[in-house]
Design an enzyme around this catalytic site. Sequence first.
Site, PDB file in Angstrom:
ATOM      1  CD  GLU A 241      22.901  23.940  84.492  1.00  0.00           C
ATOM      2  OE1 GLU A 241      23.836  25.139  84.488  1.00  0.00           O
ATOM      3  OE2 GLU A 241      23.741  23.088  85.090  1.00  0.00           O
ATOM      4  NE  ARG A 319      31.563  25.943  88.810  1.00  0.00           N
ATOM      5  CZ  ARG A 319      32.424  25.613  88.102  1.00  0.00           C
ATOM      6  NH1 ARG A 319      33.605  26.470  88.039  1.00  0.00           N
ATOM      7  NH2 ARG A 319      32.502  24.626  87.580  1.00  0.00           N
ATOM      8  CB  THR A 451      31.804  20.406  90.783  1.00  0.00           C
ATOM      9  OG1 THR A 451      30.578  21.066  90.983  1.00  0.00           O
ATOM     10  CG2 THR A 451      32.542  21.856  90.640  1.00  0.00           C
ATOM     11  CD  GLU A 722      30.167  29.585  83.885  1.00  0.00           C
ATOM     12  OE1 GLU A 722      30.618  28.527  83.547  1.00  0.00           O
ATOM     13  OE2 GLU A 722      29.185  29.435  84.905  1.00  0.00           O
TER      14      GLU A 722
HETATM   15  N1  MTE Z   1      26.741  34.260  75.863  1.00  0.00           N
HETATM   16  C1  MTE Z   1      25.702  34.526  75.270  1.00  0.00           C
HETATM   17  N2  MTE Z   1      25.705  35.432  74.621  1.00  0.00           N
HETATM   18  N3  MTE Z   1      24.455  34.022  75.697  1.00  0.00           N
HETATM   19  C2  MTE Z   1      24.239  33.278  76.859  1.00  0.00           C
HETATM   20  O1  MTE Z   1      23.308  32.767  77.278  1.00  0.00           O
HETATM   21  N4  MTE Z   1      25.618  32.061  78.527  1.00  0.00           N
HETATM   22  C3  MTE Z   1      26.978  32.096  79.363  1.00  0.00           C
HETATM   23  C4  MTE Z   1      28.056  32.053  78.405  1.00  0.00           C
HETATM   24  N5  MTE Z   1      28.093  33.000  77.499  1.00  0.00           N
HETATM   25  C5  MTE Z   1      25.802  33.008  77.392  1.00  0.00           C
HETATM   26  C6  MTE Z   1      26.547  33.412  76.911  1.00  0.00           C
HETATM   27  C7  MTE Z   1      26.899  30.910  80.132  1.00  0.00           C
HETATM   28  S1  MTE Z   1      26.389  31.009  81.830  1.00  0.00           S
HETATM   29  C8  MTE Z   1      27.796  29.780  79.881  1.00  0.00           C
HETATM   30  S2  MTE Z   1      27.949  28.396  80.956  1.00  0.00           S
HETATM   31  C9  MTE Z   1      28.356  29.831  78.715  1.00  0.00           C
HETATM   32  O2  MTE Z   1      28.201  30.813  77.928  1.00  0.00           O
HETATM   33  C10 MTE Z   1      28.097  28.310  78.087  1.00  0.00           C
HETATM   34  O3  MTE Z   1      28.411  28.126  76.732  1.00  0.00           O
HETATM   35  P1  MTE Z   1      29.901  27.630  76.320  1.00  0.00           P
HETATM   36  O4  MTE Z   1      29.899  26.312  77.316  1.00  0.00           O
HETATM   37  O5  MTE Z   1      29.724  27.168  74.896  1.00  0.00           O
HETATM   38  O6  MTE Z   1      30.668  28.798  76.563  1.00  0.00           O
HETATM   39  N1  HPA Z   2      28.475  24.638  86.405  1.00  0.00           N
HETATM   40  C1  HPA Z   2      27.321  24.820  85.754  1.00  0.00           C
HETATM   41  N2  HPA Z   2      26.476  23.868  85.730  1.00  0.00           N
HETATM   42  C2  HPA Z   2      26.617  22.960  86.459  1.00  0.00           C
HETATM   43  C3  HPA Z   2      27.493  22.662  87.168  1.00  0.00           C
HETATM   44  C4  HPA Z   2      28.513  23.602  87.238  1.00  0.00           C
HETATM   45  O1  HPA Z   2      29.635  23.169  87.558  1.00  0.00           O
HETATM   46  N3  HPA Z   2      27.261  21.407  87.821  1.00  0.00           N
HETATM   47  C5  HPA Z   2      25.998  20.960  87.394  1.00  0.00           C
HETATM   48  N4  HPA Z   2      25.499  21.867  86.564  1.00  0.00           N
HETATM   49 MO1  MOS Z   3      26.410  28.777  82.736  1.00  0.00          MO
HETATM   50  S1  MOS Z   3      25.644  29.355  84.617  1.00  0.00           S
HETATM   51  O1  MOS Z   3      27.140  27.328  83.512  1.00  0.00           O
HETATM   52  O2  MOS Z   3      24.847  28.025  82.219  1.00  0.00           O
END
Ligand code: MTE
Ligand code: HPA
Ligand code: MOS
Length: 769
Positions: A241, A319, A451, A722
């Site tokens: 990120e 969070r 957030t 998540e």
């Molecule tokens: N799934 C896979 N295969 N690889 C990843 O890196 N990251 C996770 C989740 N699932 C991840 C994953 C995380 S930390 C988040 S925040 C979400 O995917 C982000 O993608 P989305 O917002 O499209 O669900």
């Molecule tokens: N989740 C994940 N990434 C973020 C957030 C959050 O709430 N806020 C800022 N970066």
């Molecule tokens: Mo997921 S920890 O919000 O990239």
Amino acid sequence: MKQTVSIQGDAHTDLRHDSAIKHVTGSADYCDDIAEPIGTLHAYLGTSSVAHGRIKSIDLSKVKAADGVVGVLTVDDIPGVNDVSPTGRHDEPVFATDVVEFWGQPLFAVVAESRDIARRAVELAEVDYETLDHVTDAAAAMAAGYPHVTEPLRLERGDVAEGQKAEHRIKGQMRVGGQDHMYLEGHIAFAMPGEDDDVIVHCSTQHPSEAQHMVAHVLGVPSNAVVVNVRRMGGGFGGKESQMNLFCAVAAMAAKKWNRAVKIRPDRDQDMESTGKRHDFVVDYDVAFDNDGQIQAVEGQFAARCGWTSDLSGPVTDRALFHADNAYYYPHVRLTSRPMKTNTVSNTAFRGFGGPQGVIAAERMIEEIAYKLGKDPLEVRKSNFYGQTDRNVTPYHQTVEDNVMPRLVEELEETGQYQARRKAVLAHNAKGGIIRKGIALTPVKFGISFTATWYNQAGSLVHIYNDGSVMLNHGGTEMGQGLNTKVAQVVANAFQIDFDNIKITKTTTEKVPNTSATAASSGTDLNGMAALNACDQIKARLVDWAAGAWNVTPEEVQFLPNQVQVGAEVIAFADFIKQAYMARVQLWAAGFYKTPKIHWDREKGQGRPFYYYAYGAAMAEVSVDTLTGEYSVDRVDVLHDVGKSLNPILDKGQVEGAFVQGMGWLTTEELGWDDAGRLRTHAPSTYKIPLASDVPREFNVRLADWSENRELTIKRSKAVGEPPFMLPICVFEALGMAVASVNDYAECPRLDAPATPECVLMAIEGLSG
Ligand code: MTE
Ligand code: HPA
Ligand code: MOS
């Protein structure tokens, strides 16, 4: 390879990941697969070898003299600002200046003809330090009076002192471990210089816009000179990120300095030593409850090891507090965060983003109550769930309006045969053998939205070319989660055309600007809506034109599967588009979306930070060898709420993957620093992630197919990335039950996470009696 399935008319369809075949055949292109132009150079970071110290001198003459080395980049080569902090606190230098604050902190970069030469050359640096005292963990940091890296948060509701007059009160402490992301593809950035100030950076980030802005700051050029591209990541999990900013900045600086393409890719050891991980926490809790096991007051302090800079520690520790209630109503509550500075790598986002550390503390309090009162923990859980119409206000004053928890848990209890199996487990343990069993059913409630309210926006760019083919761009990034597949499904559904007609493209800051990180599980919610908005604009223009051209009402223009009906005439989609083009209809649009209803006042600790909640429940049965502490997870049953699923098979994959990754966090993954402050677990040889053989022997995962988001999200779906990460807390609590059985459940087992076999054994030995 094409998927010929037609999905028009239904955006809720099992469709495999658009790159699934490419993933397994090795033909999916990752950053390191991009063909290198002749003359490409390779950079490598030189890092500190003390945890805290003043730099007396750095001598790089031997580095520069090494065969194949083209030069070095130091702080003096930074044309703009020496900072890549994502928060605007300007506390994260690219290269250390006078002080180093953790073992592994970047000091300089070597640029050479090959990666191997660069990697060996950094070893030739001679750095002299005056070492300073250091602390590596949150508890030591608090004892040493170290500062917070960012303002703590305080959440308060009700009258805690009043609530603490309840019949029982338990104070305790729990330690919750960190976690390395262990994405298959590590960090990597590949920069190509252009004319004037221009530079293009291909990299593996969840946040291309931030990387773009950071590169611009470091180069001292406007953002419009920098393009950041991401086709896909080999996993991010939050670890990409913010952490890619550094690598992008180094590659871009080198590319501009030598006017050559430059790639930087740390090896796994450096990736683990020098980039952030999940925050580990020390939680102090104080829970007051009545004879029925109902919580009356909760006080909690959540201290986290944040590392040397703020990075995302503010929102991560926030969070944690937002999830310290999990699914439970606290009549009187006071929660505080302590984001501690430490002399370790700066910890960062990791799936759940602090939420899991909050949730597990709530579950520990439940277990304390259950053992104290001799009740089944599930009964205590149920009696503390948020109500449907009352007892439904969170510690941050948001009202829970969509509570499906009682239904989920009731259904799982039934289908997983909890009551009968718990009886069997109790009977087994009563026989007093070496192998003890445990069973637990735990809930998860997870708030969806960043957030940081302003992050809840997204953009898209949809083109229909005049042959009827569609190109889709949006601000989200693909890291394996299937975001691109889901957003393309939305577009195919909007135009009622086959999925194969949609070209999924790389994410680029050239097409959609000022995007948010693909994070907070909100990728589909935000980008799906932005893409739909673009489609709706194009459709409105097409309908308007067709109604006029055919002299029919707009209602008589209908998008049918791969066709458009105008009045009585039915035209193939591609022909219809060709005619629209000839009539000069604009066939592309930029879409936008911002999440409604949310607001948050951090000073007051009040607001509605989350648009809605995702829910889930899971149940685990485990067997523990009480002589060695070794255990197995014999069966897991999951019931998870994703609203009305856009793609059930992808969502199920997310639930299964998150469960196993969460089990790793809670059972086997352990980070260790030595006395000198050096991370000693910096490769898979010393850091144990779950293997295929660690997947529960029986693993039943179901989506709550009756669920539908009460809020107007994309096709009434819910975020999935998540929330299921916290489901395996049931494994942790089941291990606790097996431990407690050794002492006939007389006391709450004080297991910390990760519950490695050693920890389980120590918890058994630590039982009184
Ligand atoms: N799934 C896979 N295969 N690889 C990843 O890196 N990251 C996770 C989740 N699932 C991840 C994953 C995380 S930390 C988040 S925040 C979400 O995917 C982000 O993608 P989305 O917002 O499209 O669900
Ligand atoms: N989740 C994940 N990434 C973020 C957030 C959050 O709430 N806020 C800022 N970066
Ligand atoms: Mo997921 S920890 O919000 O990239």
